[in-house]
Scaffold this active site. Structure first.
Site, short mmCIF file in Angstrom:
data_model
loop_
_atom_site.label_atom_id
_atom_site.label_comp_id
_atom_site.label_asym_id
_atom_site.label_seq_id
_atom_site.Cartn_x
_atom_site.Cartn_y
_atom_site.Cartn_z
N ASN A 131 -5.89 3.94 -8.45
CA ASN A 131 -7.06 3.64 -9.32
C ASN A 131 -8.25 3.34 -8.21
O ASN A 131 -8.18 3.35 -6.93
CB ASN A 131 -6.77 2.11 -9.83
CG ASN A 131 -5.98 2.48 -11.11
OD1 ASN A 131 -6.28 3.24 -11.96
ND2 ASN A 131 -5.18 1.48 -11.64
N HIS A 163 -5.89 6.29 -19.79
CA HIS A 163 -6.55 7.23 -18.95
C HIS A 163 -7.29 8.56 -19.81
O HIS A 163 -7.16 9.66 -19.37
CB HIS A 163 -5.95 7.79 -17.95
CG HIS A 163 -5.63 6.59 -16.84
ND1 HIS A 163 -6.37 6.16 -15.91
CD2 HIS A 163 -4.57 5.60 -16.88
CE1 HIS A 163 -6.02 5.12 -15.14
NE2 HIS A 163 -4.90 4.60 -15.72
#
Ligand code: NDP
Length: 503
Positions: free
Chosen positions: A129, A56
């Site tokens: 997510n 990320h």
């Protein structure tokens, strides 16, 4: 009106006389070490970068609020959910997963969707997510999985062999792979995608009752995705397109919002359910567990300093408030450790004191002391041990989560229902996707899997076949594989299939 003239200073506030000419001996040098302004400026510049997140790394963030729209008080004692109309400030960070900080926003990748709620009882983080499931269910596999999304040691290139070798040896990934290679794997922007908790979490009320919950944040902008061709084009023309889209939308007052709902399962339902409700490779079907609306989240304020607020933001799925707790989901249990640990490495042990991470509704008050970058002086005169008789902070037993019975042998336990790895991927392909969705899915897979070795292609295509024979056949035809061979491999056990594709 002319702005007040500002004085350039060192980091310690003393005025600087000249910021263009280094102190030198003679007009052509050498430079003198007594130029402390030069030394400070270079030394600080040398340290501008902090470790990039290992996953990320590329992201964008914004502030906003969450507002309760429906009564859910019977499920949880969490105060921020206690009343219709109640608002809580949030900070949200969206991200891609595998690429580096400068990678393209349009990459085919899950998108991180992390929300920090600054509640009156401390910070609660929902670290989800844009997909409701994940590739693996055991945290022991996580570093290996991520390595396959990164670069080969020798060439520093991404590699379809390592990507598909791992996935084809990890059949539980086929559900998430099917979502990732649908056009939902390349969202048009961060505004046009949903967020999901993925994991099942516990909610408990003040009567000692608890429920299992999955959280859905459904975009009010509507789902919009990029085609493979559009995503490739944008990677070259505007690799920051999603970062730009979010920032510019908020600047022009077009504030994105999400409708937040939960699926709720009782402890009895969880015990009887036909699959493990704590398995993150599966969704809870809407038919069995309908979405119950809770609230609405709006993003209406951009950060003022990307590095300070977005790069240094730190989320953890273990940041709970009373009324919300973990579930036995194994992957979640691994994440409960890993997020705090990576932030301690990346930002230091006092990262919770960085303003974006700091609790706003309460002041942290405990017996942890010192460590690098301490900026909190409040506890200076308090006892630094517990128990004590000097009015130090005390635990509040009434916020404890209800006990949860766990039995079984302590061992490394293999998953015993391998066939159900394929059921939901098949349902998605057959029942949910349109013909157009299926065409894009097959095209996206063929484009990527086509770059891997044939034996890996065969093994992976057999997994698609097991999810749905038509799905497997179309991938095989697209790549030019022998369909009969794929059918045969699909009929074997995973162990036999791996052996048969080693020749
Ligand atoms: P439903 O028909 O009730 O729900 C299907 C859901 O799939 C939709 O509500 C939508 O979720 C999502 N969806 C629609 N198109 C796509 C797509 N192209 N790619 C991925 N997801 C899509 O069926 P079930 O609840 O029984 O689930 C069937 C399958 O749908 C699952 O196996 C799973 O693959 C997928 N799905 C299910 C979700 C759930 O929580 N039950 C969530 C997302 C996907 P949304 O409203 O969240 O956009």
């Amino acid at each position: 009106m002319a702005k007040k003239k500002r004085t350039l200073t060192t980091n310690f506030g003393t005025p600087v006389d000249d910021d263009q000419n280094t102190v030198t001996a003679g007009s052509s040098g050498p430079a003198l070490i007594q130029d402390v302004h030069l030394i400070e400026k270079l030394a600080h510049f040398d340290r501008e970068r902090i470790p990039e997140r290992v996953v990320h790394a590329k992201g964008a963030g914004a502030y906003g609020y969450f507002e309760v729209t429906h009564d859910v008080i019977r499920y949880t004692m969490a105060q921020f959910l206690s009343k219709i109309g109640k608002r809580t400030e949030v900070f949200v960070r969206f991200s891609t997963v595998g690429g580096e900080r400068g990678s393209a926003d349009s990459a085919r990748d899950p998108r991180g969707f992390a929300v920090k709620f600054y509640t009156e009882e401390g910070n609660y983080d929902l670290v989800g997510n844009n997909t409701p499931v994940f590739f693996i269910r055991d945290p022991l596999k996580f570093p290996d999985f991520i390595h396959t999304q990164k670069r080969l040691a020798a060439s520093n290139l991404k590699d379809p062999d390592m990507f598909w070798d791992f996935l084809s040896l990890t059949p539980e990934s086929v559900h998430q792979v099917t979502i990732l290679f649908s056009n939902r794997g390349t969202p048009r922007s961060y505004r046009h995608m949903n967020g999901y908790s993925g994991h099942t979490f516990k909610r408990y009320n003040d009567k000692g009752e608890y429920y299992w919950v999955k959280i859905h944040l459904i975009t009010d902008q509507g789902i919009q995705n990029l085609s493979r061709e559009e995503a490739t084009r944008l990677a070259g023309e505007d690799p920051d397109h999603a970062t730009r889209d979010l920032y510019e939308a908020i600047e022009r007052g077009d504030h994105p919002s999400w409708t937040v709902s939960v699926q709720i399962m009782t402890a009895e339902q969880a015990g009887d359910y036909h699959f493990n409700p704590f398995d993150i490779t599966k969704v809870l079907p809407h038919g069995d567990f309908p979405l119950i609306p809770v609230g609405r989240m709006v993003l209406d304020r951009n950060p003022e300093n990307y590095f300070a607020e977005v790069e240094q933001s730190a989320f953890s799925p273990g940041n709970f408030v009373p009324g919300i707790a973990a579930s036995p989901d194994k992957l979640l249990q691994g994440r409960l450790f890993s997020y705090h640990d990576t932030h301690r490495h990346r930002l230091g042990p006092n990262y919770h004191l960085i303003p974006v991470n700091r609790s706003k509704g309460t002041a942290a008050d405990n017996y942890q002391r010192d460590a690098a970058m301490l900026t909190d002086e409040r506890t200076g005169g308090d006892p630094n041990y517990y128990p004590n008789t000097f009015a130090g902070p005390e635990p509040r037993p009434e916020v404890a989560e209800p006990p949860f019975e766990v039995t079984g042998m302590a061992a490394r336990q293999t998953y015993t229902h391998p066939n159900d790895d394929f059921v939901q991927a098949g349902d998605l392909y057959r029942k949910v996707m349109t013909d157009e969705d299926r065409d894009h899915l097959i095209g996206n897979i063929v484009d990527h899997l086509g770059g891997a070795q044939k034996r890996i292609q065969l093994r992976q295509t057999a997994l698609f076949y097991k999810a749905d024979p038509e799905y497997g056949r179309h991938v095989a035809e697209g790549i030019g594989l022998d369909v009969k061979k794929v059918e045969h491999l699909a009929g074997l056990s995973q162990e036999e299939r791996v052996k048969a594709t080693m020749e």
